[in-house]
Design an enzyme around this catalytic site. Structure first.
Site, mmCIF file in Angstrom:
data_model
loop_
_atom_site.group_PDB
_atom_site.id
_atom_site.type_symbol
_atom_site.label_atom_id
_atom_site.label_comp_id
_atom_site.label_asym_id
_atom_site.label_seq_id
_atom_site.Cartn_x
_atom_site.Cartn_y
_atom_site.Cartn_z
ATOM 1 N N GLU A 285 -7.930 4.471 12.256
ATOM 2 C CA GLU A 285 -6.965 3.976 13.241
ATOM 3 C C GLU A 285 -6.710 4.938 14.387
ATOM 4 O O GLU A 285 -5.893 4.654 15.260
ATOM 5 C CB GLU A 285 -5.637 3.646 12.551
ATOM 6 N N ASP B 60 0.857 -1.193 0.000
ATOM 7 C CA ASP B 60 0.000 0.000 0.000
ATOM 8 C C ASP B 60 0.882 1.227 0.000
ATOM 9 O O ASP B 60 1.954 1.245 0.621
ATOM 10 C CB ASP B 60 -0.981 -0.005 1.172
#
Length: 256
Positions: A152, A60
């Site tokens: 997150e 990613d």
């Protein structure tokens, strides 16, 4: 007597070198065996240990990886391990767009890379507005991975408010694309803030320094196992991921 002692010492450096070589060979073979027993093999080319029990590997990226040579990424092959997919940062918050997204999105497709786009969630912002930013910026097509919500951090908001805003984003994104979004988070954050409320969404979980799988109770689709890998075509370090199933299951996850 003195001459005999001197003669026997002539071979001492050779003996020492042989012992050092044998010791090094023993340690190499031992580490090689232990890595395989633990489900990890370290590859010099990738700069990290890679889980061996998975067939689909990916990365990613965001603007922090700067300009990427996607043909080089796609062409890398180390003992049969290839980069099969890439998640690309698209947006953040209500209005921010990653400065490298458009290029990465286009070039990854041109190189034949299976691609996915993700949104970095700001919990203090409205979920629906954030989803609008993502949908306006990302045009998904057949063969792409489902949209991803990267959540997150709480930024100080309560668990209840966080969950409400996450649900608003996921609902709006699913309505726009016709497919359930993937949630990205780390294992501890999921357990503390998302568990049970979002168990029916596909999960991409981050958990480093684990040899075989992330430590989490529920099923997961993707596992981000390292943040310090290296790939041809990318100048700096990059996150490494694996997919939990085989190539057929991976294909079934893609947009139709």
């Amino acid at each position: 007597m003195a001459r005999k002692k001197k003669k026997s010492l002539r071979y001492l450096p050779v003996i020492i070198m042989a012992l050092v070589f044998a010791g090094g060979a023993f340690l190499y073979i031992r580490n090689w065996w232990l890595e395989r027993q633990a489900g990890m093999i370290r590859y010099r080319e990738f700069g990290i240990a890679v889980p061996t029990n998975y067939t689909m590997h990916g990365i990613d990226v965001s603007r922090y990886q700067q300009t990427i040579n996607w043909d080089a990424v796609k062409g890398m092959n180390v003992e049969g391990i290839k980069i099969s997919f890439a998640f690309i940062k698209a947006t953040e918050g209500n209005s921010s767009i990653d400065s490298h997204f458009k290029r990465n999105w286009r070039k990854a497709k041109e190189a034949g890379m299976t691609r996915g786009a993700y949104h970095f969630f700001i919990a203090t912002k409205d979920g629906t507005v954030q989803a609008r930013n993502f949908v306006q910026s990302v045009k998904l097509s057949k063969g792409d991975l489902p949209p991803v919500l990267d959540v997150e951090q709480t930024y100080g908001v309560s668990k209840t408010v966080l969950q409400q805003r996450v649900k608003a984003f996921l609902y709006a994104a699913e309505l726009a694309y016709g497919v359930k979004p993937i949630i990205y988070t780390n294992s501890d954050f999921y357990k503390q803030y998302l568990k049970e409320e979002f168990d029916d969404y596909p999960l991409w979980v981050a958990h480093y320094l684990r040899p075989v799988a992330p430590r989490i109770e529920r099923d997961w689709h993707f596992w981000q196992h390292s943040e310090s890998g290296r790939v041809n075509g990318i100048a700096g370090k990059v996150d490494f991921n694996v997919f939990s199933g085989d190539s057929t299951q991976f294909e079934n996850l893609l947009l139709k």
